[in-house]
Design an enzyme around this catalytic site. Structure first.
Site: not given
Lengths: 348, 348, 348, 348
Positions: A151-152
Site C-alpha cells: 500500500c505505501y
C-alpha cells in the site's frame, strides 16, 4: 463474454473480504472458490454478514483441489503462502496475483533479510511482474504471475515518479512521511490494534526500518540513473481505511527554474489518461476520504523554495491492495481496466 | 499561602475550559472571574457539565471591571483581543498570559503579514516574554506579560533545540511533518471540523503557509547562528487531543561522527531536570495518548544515516496550550512548577 | 431505454451528495441539474472532491428554470422548501421525491405543531405517497409525489410491522431505543456536532419529544386497530453513518404461546421477497457496518419472556434517506427496484 | 498519616492501569506491589509509557510473597483468580477488593451458572460486601472483602434505586438499554474489538443473556418487596471510555399522580450528599464525556406518561471499576471518600 473463474486463498482477512466485495459484482467474473483451512465449510457470509445475500460461497479446504478449477487465483495471505502454492498453479496454466510480499522483490537476498524466510522459488520469481499498472501496464498485460504492490509503495512510486523519471530531483534525499489507517495492520487479534489502544491516538512505527522501504527503493531505482536513498516514516492513524503520504523531494539545480505551473503540467500530463490517478489543482489538500472505498488515488503538489511536496491519498485496502489486484486482473484478461472497480468514494 | 485570584477572558473555547479544569483544583489559586460578552450571567457549569459541582462561577461581562480584581488574567481568545485589553490590565499591575498569538512574535511586520491586523501595542509587546519555560525560564520568572507558545511551535522548538543549540544540524534544511488532533481547530461552528467531515479521514492543511511557521522560525533562530529555514507541514488527524511532530534534520559534516548514544545522551542531559519533558529510549515510538490530558511532552530519537528524526508528542490543549500557560503562571508566581498540572495521562 | 433526467434541489448536504453518489452510476438516469442558490456556478466536484471525474455538473441557480427540464426532482432540503416549490413542478408533470418532512405527515395540524410552520399546500399533500416501498409499493408505483420516510421511522416501521400487522403485541406499550450516527444531523456548521464534541462520547437527545415520533405513530397506526403509543428515545453515537434501533414490544396474551421459531418464520416470510430487508437468524446481533454505504436494512429477533426485542440496523444516509429515495424512483419509473443501489456494504 | 501499602494483582489490563493512575497520586497510599506472572521483572512504565516518571514499580511474580506485605490488595483479574488467592490474604489480615466477579453474587448457584466455574470459597463469600458505597456505605466501612460492582450494574442500581426503594414503579417490567465504550471488553487480543472492527459501527451483544443481569437483579431485589424482572440490553459503542444507560420503568397506579417535580426532588434528595452522583436538571441529556476519566456518575430524568426514563452516564473504567474500587478503599480505611479520585472530567 464468458466469465472467468476466481479463486481466493486467505479470504478471512481485510484484503480478502475486500476482494469479495469488488468481485461479487464484477461483470466478467464468477467467484468460484475461497479457501481457508480453519473455516472450511463455513459460509463466507456467516463470517462477513455484509455479504449476506450477495456471496453464497462457503470456505473450501485448500487441499480440495478446487483452486485448480480457476482461471486466476488471488493470494490474500501472509508472506510465504503464495510462494509455496503458486508454482503448482502456474504449472497448470492458472494465473496468480499475490497480494502479499512473495513476488514483489526481485532481489531474494533483500527478501530474505526483511522477511526472515528463504525464497523458495527464485526461478518463478523471475517471471513475476510488479503489478503497478500505471507504470508497468504492458508487462502486466503479459503476466502469468503478479506481485501486487504494497500500500505505501503505491503512493510513494506514483508520487515520486514524474520527478524521478524526468530527473528533476535529488534521488538521494527523498523523504516519505506516510500515514495509514489501522486496517493496514490486518485482521489479526493483537493488543496494539485494539480499538481502545489505537483510537484517539497516533504514533509512528517501524521508523528504523520497514519492509516497504526495500520494495519502494527497488522500484524507484528503475525510474532514475541516480542512486536512490529514501527515508520512509510510517505512522498509524485512527481511521479504518485511508492512507496519506507526504513526500518531500529536493529539486536539482538544473530544475530549480521550473515554475509551479511547469511541475503541475508535468504531473497532469503524466497521468492524463489514467482512470485511477487524479492530479488535483496545485496547492490542494486531498483528504483520504475522497478516495474511501474506491480505487482512486489522488495527489496534489506544493512547493517550498527548492523542495517539492507531493500529497498522495488512497484507500489502502483498494488502490493499496484489493482494488489494484483487480485492476491488474482486468489488464491481464483484457477487460476494461475499470470493470468492477469504478465505484465512487463513500462521502461522508 | 494566600491564593491568587485568576481571571479568564474567553472561557467558552477549548483552551478556556481546559484552563478551568486545571485551575479548579490548583492549590494556590482561586478562580475569580471568567468573562464572555455573549454568555454573561450563565453559569459556566451549564455550558460545560463536566464542571458541575466543581466550578460555581458564572460568566461575567468583560465590561464589569471584575478582571481588575485579579492577580493574573489569562486570555484564551482569538488574536486581537489580548492586544486590545492587556495594556490596561498591565498598567494596574495585573499579570497577563495570552494563549493567543498577540504577544508571540516580536517582529510586528511579520505579525501583521500573517494575522492581517496591525499590532496595536508594539511597546507593550517588547516587554512580552515568550513563555516556553524549558528554554526561557528566567525571563518567565520576571515577566509581567507572557506570549504563550502555539501548540506546534512547542513541539518543534523542544525537539530541534538540542540539535540547533549545539550546532549539529543544517538549520537551512529542517522539516517538520506535524499532526494535530481536531481540538486544535477550536470550538467554532465550522463544517470542516464536523464529526462527519473530519472523522475516519485525514488531510494536510496550510501546507503553503501556516502562522506557526514564523513564530517557530523566530524562536529557532535564537538557538543558532545559522540562517533557519523550516518546512512545516501540518495535518489534521481524527483524534480529539494529541499532537505528533516528526522532525527531520541533517547532521552537519562535523557532527556525522556522533554515535546514536552520543545524540541520545545529549537529549537526555538537556532535559534531565525538566518535569514536563520526557526523553524516551533511542528508537522508541511515542504515542500521543501517553500524554493525553497531561502536561507531559515526550520525544524519541531515530537516525537514518546523516538524518536525525525526532518524534515529539504532547496533548495540544495542555502542554500545547492551557497546561503550559499554568506552568508559566507557576514560574511567574514562584509556585512549584508542577503545581496543579501534575495529573497523569489518561490511558486508555 | 432512454435515460430520465434528474434534478436535485439542495445538493450541498449529506443526503444530496449521497444522491449524487448513487445516481452518478445509475444505469437509467442522467444527472441534469443540481441547484444551490449560494453555490451557483461552482462545480459540484469542487465542493465534493470524491466526485471528481464522475460528476461534471455545476450548481445551478434554482431560479434558472432548469428543474423544469427534468423528469423527476429530488428535494434534499430543510423542511419548507419542497412545500414551496413542488406544486409548480408537479403541475408541469414532473415527479417529486422529497427527502425532507414536508410530505410525510398527512395531518397538517400535527405537522404544524412539530415543524412550527403552516403547511402551504394541504391539497397537494393529499396526493403525496409515503415512500416506504416495502409497505406501500403499489401506491409508490402510481405516485407523482413522494414523502420519503425519515431515517428512524424506516427502522421502527419495518421492525414493528410484522408484529402489529398480525396483532401480536400491545401497541400501547412500544419502546424504540434508537441510536444514530452523526451524519443524521446534517452538514450544518454547529458546535454540538463538531468532531471534538461528538467523538468518543455519546448522549440521548430529544427524549422529551422528537419529530420522528408523530410520523412513525401515524404510519404504525395504519398497521393495527389498536391505539398506538410509542416511546422513542434517540441517541447520538460517534460514528459517521449507521443507525441501530432496539425495539421492545410486549406480546399480547393470545400471542404468548408463539414459539421463537414461529416469530422468526413470520418475519422471514413477511420480507421473503424484499431485496433490501434481511432477516438474520434468531438471536443474531446485527452490526451497523454490515449495511454501511448500502441500501440494505438488517434485523434480528430476540425474546425475553413476553417481550420481543427486534434489533434493526441500516445506513441512515442510504436506506434511511437517499437510497430509499432512489428505490422509490425505481418503483415509480418501472426500473428494476435495485437499479443503481445494489452496491455491497463497505467492510471494514 | 502513615501511608498504607497497596498491592495489585493483574495490572496489565485496563482496570489495572487505571488503578495505577488513580493510586499513584493518592495522598494516603504507597504502591507496593503489582504482580503479573508473565511480565515479572518488567517495569510497569515500560508497558504503560503514560506512567513514565510517575510509577517506578516493576511487575512482581505473584509467588514472591510480596502481596503479603500489603495492607490491601486489589484484584483486577478475570473471574476465578481472586477466589483462589483472596482467602490466604484475608487470613493474614489483608483486606481485599476484587474488581472481578468472584465476590459479587451471594448465590453461588447463580454464580456457577453464569461463570461456568464452581465457587471455591462460599464461606469467605458470605463475608464479602457488595461495594456500591452510595447504597451500602456502612457495610463497606466494616468490610474486609469487597466485591466491586460491575460497570453496567452500577448505573442500573443507582438509576433505579430511588424508584424501587420508594415502591413507585413496577419492578417486574424494568428495561435497561445500555451502551458501553469498548474498553469495557478489556485489554485482550481479540478480533471483535480491533479498531477496524468496532470503529464507526455499533451493535448489541449478549441480548439473550449477560452476566450483569443476575448481579443487578440480586441487588435490585434488596430495594423492593416486589419480584424483580429486568430486561438488560447491552450495546458496544465506538468510544474508548463511557457508559450510557437508558432506563425505563413504569409508574405504579398509586404513583402516577406524582409530578415531574416530585420525581426530580426525590432523586435530588436521595443523592444530595453523594460526592460522586450528580442529578442533573429534569429533562437534561447527560453526555458520557461529562464524566470522562473521573469518578462522577450523572443522571437525568424524563417522563412519557406513566413511564419514567432515567439517563445515567459514567466512565466505565472509573466509577464503573477502578474509581469505585478506590472509593471503597477510602471508606474502608477511613480516608476522605474523595481522596485521590476527585479529578475533573476531561473535556473535550
Amino acid at each position: 463474454m464468458q466469465k472467468i473463474k476466481i479463486g481466493i486463498v486467505g479470504g478471512t482477512g481485510y484484503t480478502g473480504v475486500e476482494l469479495l466485495r469488488l468481485l461479487a459484482h464484477h461483470p466478467h467474473v464468477e467467484l468460484h472458490a475461497i479457501t481457508s483451512r480453519t473455516e472450511a465449510g463455513v459460509p463466507v457470509a456467516q463470517m462477513f454478514p455484509s455479504l449476506r445475500g450477495a456471496v453464497d460461497l462457503k470456505f473450501s479446504d485448500p487441499a480440495s483441489g478446487i483452486l485448480e478449477e480457476c482461471d486466476v487465483v488471488f493470494f490474500a495471505t501472509p508472506h510465504g503462502v503464495a510462494m509455496a502454492q503458486a508454482p503448482a498453479l502456474l504449472n497448470k496454466g492458472i494465473r496468480v496475483i499475490d497480494l502479499g510480499a512473495d513476488f514483489r522483490l526481485q532481489d531474494t537476498a533483500v527478501f530474505e533479510k526483511w522477511y526472515k524466510l528463504p525464497h523458495s522459488c527464485a526461478d518463478v520469481l523471475k517471471s513475476a511482474v510488479y503489478g503497478l499498472p500505471e507504470l508497468n501496464r504492458e508487462a502486466v498485460r503479459q503476466a502469468k504471475l503478479i506481485g501486487n504492490p504494497g500500500c505505501y509503495p503505491t503512493t510513494m512510486q506514483l508520487g515520486f515518479y514524474p520527478l524521478l523519471k524526468n530527473n528533476l530531483v535529488d534521488a538521494s534525499a527523498l523523504i516519505a512521511d506516510c500515514k495509514s489507517g489501522v486496517s493496514g495492520a490486518g485482521r489479526k487479534a493483537e493488543v496494539a490494534t485494539l480499538f481502545s489502544e489505537s483510537s484517539d491516538s497516533m504514533k509512528a512505527y517501524g521508523v528504523s526500518g520497514h519492509r516497504h522501504t526495500p520494495e519502494t527503493v527497488e522500484q524507484l531505482s528503475k525510474m532514475t540513473t541516480q542512486a536512490v536513498h529514501l527515508i520512509f516514516t510510517p505512522h498509524l492513524i485512527p481511521m479504518i481505511r485511508g492512507m496519506h503520504s507526504t513526500l518531500y523531494a529536493k529539486l536539482l539545480p538544473e530544475a530549480q527554474s521550473m515554475s509551479n505551473e511547469d511541475l503541475q503540467q508535468l504531473f497532469e500530463m503524466t497521468y492524463a489518461s489514467e482512470p485511477f490517478v487524479d492530479v488535483m489543482p496545485f496547492g490542494s489538500h486531498p483528504e483520504t476520504r475522497s478516495t474511501r472505498a474506491s480505487n482512486m488515488l489522488r495527489m496534489a503538489l506544493h512547493r517550498h523554495g527548492d523542495t517539492v511536496i507531493v500529497l498522495v491519498v488512497q484507500d489502502n485496502l483498494v488502490k493499496g491492495a484489493a482494488g489494484q489486484a483487480v485492476q491488474n486482473m482486468n489488464v491481464m484478461f483484457g477487460f476494461a481496466e475499470t470493470a468492477g472497480i469504478d465505484m465512487l468514494p463513500v462521502m461522508p
